[in-house]
Design an enzyme around this catalytic site. Sequence first.
Site, mmCIF file in Angstrom:
data_model
loop_
_atom_site.group_PDB
_atom_site.id
_atom_site.type_symbol
_atom_site.label_atom_id
_atom_site.label_comp_id
_atom_site.label_asym_id
_atom_site.label_seq_id
_atom_site.Cartn_x
_atom_site.Cartn_y
_atom_site.Cartn_z
ATOM 1 N N GLN A 55 46.555 45.293 41.502
ATOM 2 C CA GLN A 55 45.440 45.799 40.430
ATOM 3 C C GLN A 55 45.511 47.479 40.449
ATOM 4 O O GLN A 55 45.366 48.104 41.607
ATOM 5 C CB GLN A 55 43.963 45.161 40.648
ATOM 6 C CG GLN A 55 43.333 45.516 39.346
ATOM 7 C CD GLN A 55 41.784 45.127 39.569
ATOM 8 O OE1 GLN A 55 41.050 45.771 40.323
ATOM 9 N NE2 GLN A 55 41.295 44.235 38.809
ATOM 10 N N CYS A 91 35.892 47.398 35.816
ATOM 11 C CA CYS A 91 35.041 48.270 36.939
ATOM 12 C C CYS A 91 33.791 48.801 36.226
ATOM 13 O O CYS A 91 34.151 49.908 35.164
ATOM 14 C CB CYS A 91 35.952 49.013 37.940
ATOM 15 S SG CYS A 91 34.997 49.720 38.967
ATOM 16 N N LYS A 131 41.843 42.403 33.844
ATOM 17 C CA LYS A 131 40.711 41.817 34.225
ATOM 18 C C LYS A 131 39.532 42.884 33.546
ATOM 19 O O LYS A 131 39.575 44.018 33.427
ATOM 20 C CB LYS A 131 40.456 41.808 35.606
ATOM 21 C CG LYS A 131 39.049 41.540 36.049
ATOM 22 C CD LYS A 131 39.143 40.797 37.320
ATOM 23 C CE LYS A 131 37.663 40.388 37.919
ATOM 24 N NZ LYS A 131 36.822 41.529 38.018
ATOM 25 N N ASN A 192 35.666 34.339 35.647
ATOM 26 C CA ASN A 192 35.402 34.912 36.986
ATOM 27 C C ASN A 192 33.831 35.170 37.024
ATOM 28 O O ASN A 192 33.272 35.618 36.017
ATOM 29 C CB ASN A 192 36.091 36.150 37.289
ATOM 30 C CG ASN A 192 35.429 36.894 38.466
ATOM 31 O OD1 ASN A 192 35.020 38.170 38.128
ATOM 32 N ND2 ASN A 192 35.473 36.478 39.492
ATOM 33 N N GLY A 193 33.288 34.883 37.973
ATOM 34 C CA GLY A 193 31.831 34.876 38.244
ATOM 35 C C GLY A 193 31.145 33.937 38.890
ATOM 36 O O GLY A 193 30.887 32.946 37.979
ATOM 37 N N ASP A 194 30.179 34.044 39.908
ATOM 38 C CA ASP A 194 29.499 32.965 40.655
ATOM 39 C C ASP A 194 30.316 31.641 40.710
ATOM 40 O O ASP A 194 29.505 30.622 40.801
ATOM 41 C CB ASP A 194 28.409 32.755 39.509
ATOM 42 C CG ASP A 194 27.602 34.240 39.208
ATOM 43 O OD1 ASP A 194 27.443 34.791 40.296
ATOM 44 O OD2 ASP A 194 27.614 34.394 37.844
ATOM 45 N N GLY A 216 35.759 35.507 43.702
ATOM 46 C CA GLY A 216 35.628 37.033 44.219
ATOM 47 C C GLY A 216 34.691 36.823 45.814
ATOM 48 O O GLY A 216 35.329 36.576 46.921
ATOM 49 N N ARG A 217 33.335 36.990 45.463
ATOM 50 C CA ARG A 217 32.735 37.258 46.961
ATOM 51 C C ARG A 217 32.717 35.955 47.790
ATOM 52 O O ARG A 217 32.573 36.201 49.048
ATOM 53 C CB ARG A 217 31.113 37.608 46.405
ATOM 54 C CG ARG A 217 31.013 38.962 45.969
ATOM 55 C CD ARG A 217 29.760 39.196 45.219
ATOM 56 N NE ARG A 217 29.624 38.126 43.875
ATOM 57 C CZ ARG A 217 28.425 38.029 43.430
ATOM 58 N NH1 ARG A 217 27.471 38.616 43.678
ATOM 59 N NH2 ARG A 217 28.530 37.048 42.141
HETATM 60 C C1 LIG Z 1 32.444 45.073 46.639
HETATM 61 C C2 LIG Z 1 32.923 44.516 45.457
HETATM 62 C C3 LIG Z 1 34.164 45.222 45.188
HETATM 63 C C4 LIG Z 1 34.860 44.847 43.845
HETATM 64 N N1 LIG Z 1 36.090 45.431 43.499
HETATM 65 C C5 LIG Z 1 36.788 45.201 42.537
HETATM 66 C C6 LIG Z 1 38.033 45.622 42.128
HETATM 67 O O1 LIG Z 1 38.589 46.275 42.757
HETATM 68 N N2 LIG Z 1 38.524 45.310 41.079
HETATM 69 C C7 LIG Z 1 38.131 44.122 40.101
HETATM 70 O O2 LIG Z 1 38.615 43.792 39.455
HETATM 71 N N3 LIG Z 1 36.776 43.590 40.486
HETATM 72 C C8 LIG Z 1 36.047 44.053 41.562
HETATM 73 N N4 LIG Z 1 34.880 43.629 41.925
HETATM 74 C C9 LIG Z 1 34.295 42.486 40.989
HETATM 75 C C10 LIG Z 1 34.992 41.261 41.491
HETATM 76 O O3 LIG Z 1 36.423 41.018 41.221
HETATM 77 C C11 LIG Z 1 34.072 39.916 40.502
HETATM 78 O O4 LIG Z 1 34.345 40.319 39.223
HETATM 79 C C12 LIG Z 1 32.605 39.847 40.598
HETATM 80 O O5 LIG Z 1 32.386 39.989 41.875
HETATM 81 C C13 LIG Z 1 32.354 38.542 40.273
HETATM 82 O O6 LIG Z 1 32.780 37.530 40.958
HETATM 83 P P1 LIG Z 1 32.469 36.716 42.009
HETATM 84 O O7 LIG Z 1 31.061 36.104 41.670
HETATM 85 O O8 LIG Z 1 33.442 35.463 42.156
HETATM 86 O O9 LIG Z 1 32.247 37.619 43.137
HETATM 87 C C14 LIG Z 1 34.350 43.968 43.045
HETATM 88 C C15 LIG Z 1 33.134 42.950 43.401
HETATM 89 C C16 LIG Z 1 32.534 43.537 44.445
HETATM 90 C C17 LIG Z 1 31.223 42.871 45.075
#
Ligand SMILES: Cc1cc2nc3c(=O)[nH]c(=O)nc-3n(C[C@H](O)[C@H](O)[C@H](O)COP(=O)(O)O)c2cc1C
Length: 318
Positions: A55, A91, A131, A192-194, A216-217
């Site tokens: 990315q 972002c 994204k 994506n998300g949650d 993600g998380r």
């Molecule tokens: C610490 C942190 C760093 C992140 N860095 C990126 C990143 O580098 N690129 C990106 O597209 N999203 C980034 N995100 C967002 C996540 O990719 C994702 O969109 C967001 O956490 C929601 O998804 P989740 O609920 O599965 O975590 C980041 C999120 C967190 C918490």
Amino acid sequence: MVELSHRPLRELVASFGSCDRYYTEMTSASGYLACSPFDRWFMDCEPVPETTVVQLFDSEIEPLAKAAARLSRERSAAGRELGGLDANFGCSAPHIERSGGGVSWMKDTGKAAALISAMKEAAPGVVVSAKLRLGYEESGAALIGFCRALADAGADYLVIHPRLKSQKFRRSGKWDYVKAVAEALPIPIVGNGDVRDYDSYASAVGRYGTAGAMIGREAVRRPWIFALIRGKEADPGFEMRIEVEETGLSMIRLIRELLPLPFHASRVRRFFFYYCDNLAFGHHLRYAIQNSAGLDDAERLFRAYFDEVPSERVKIER
Ligand SMILES: Cc1cc2nc3c(=O)[nH]c(=O)nc-3n(C[C@H](O)[C@H](O)[C@H](O)COP(=O)(O)O)c2cc1C
């Protein structure tokens, strides 16, 4: 994810049986072109380069297209596959957004689409994705228009995190917008998300009609989540026995072995910020690790937790 989706995390996820596609931390295209000393680690796509997407972020088309060209040239010269290239349009970190990167690309549909065409041209044969978020204000028509322009420009698929630029994680994402885009566009749309468990994954794919879900998380909290989802897809009664202490120690070992010293403290703190959620008294440990002096100190704290609460060394996930 910045400071999180590095090679050690991929190694850990892969040790449970892998996922379909991984992403690197977002990496500055200009930094890469200037041969930033840490890019070797940001661009490290092992252990599964063929399914790891790099990315990139930046504020202008030129550095992003040049970085795409250089990366794909370097990979093919080394006989290594590139799992894909992703443009970060999501972002919302203030320093990235203010500099014209991340979500601020969503202000200018024409420029974002021109970037996708330029990346496709610069890296022939490489899968190019983006994204994004909902953008600056809630509008299904605007979101579909933006996504359609990217698809027309050649994007192979899109990942949508349905929160506005200004929304933090407190309120849940608006997945109906993901559904609307998935219905309107001919290319695959990933939501994506949650997504935290089998049910939210099944809902992303079933109820919202996405081609897949990006996690993600939760992949940091529970690096076995992909294996758990796969297992439950095949058998609703599927269970996994997780070595919680050993998995955390593996991460510490992987960080020590695979990342340079200047990364150790930040990466161990970031990982355990989420991983401590697996533990009943994890908030104390999380706080201690956030204030630890580095990797050795974090390891000592982590081991000490299980000396006190040995019953948490293993858990059953279902
Ligand atoms: C610490 C942190 C760093 C992140 N860095 C990126 C990143 O580098 N690129 C990106 O597209 N999203 C980034 N995100 C967002 C996540 O990719 C994702 O969109 C967001 O956490 C929601 O998804 P989740 O609920 O599965 O975590 C980041 C999120 C967190 C918490």
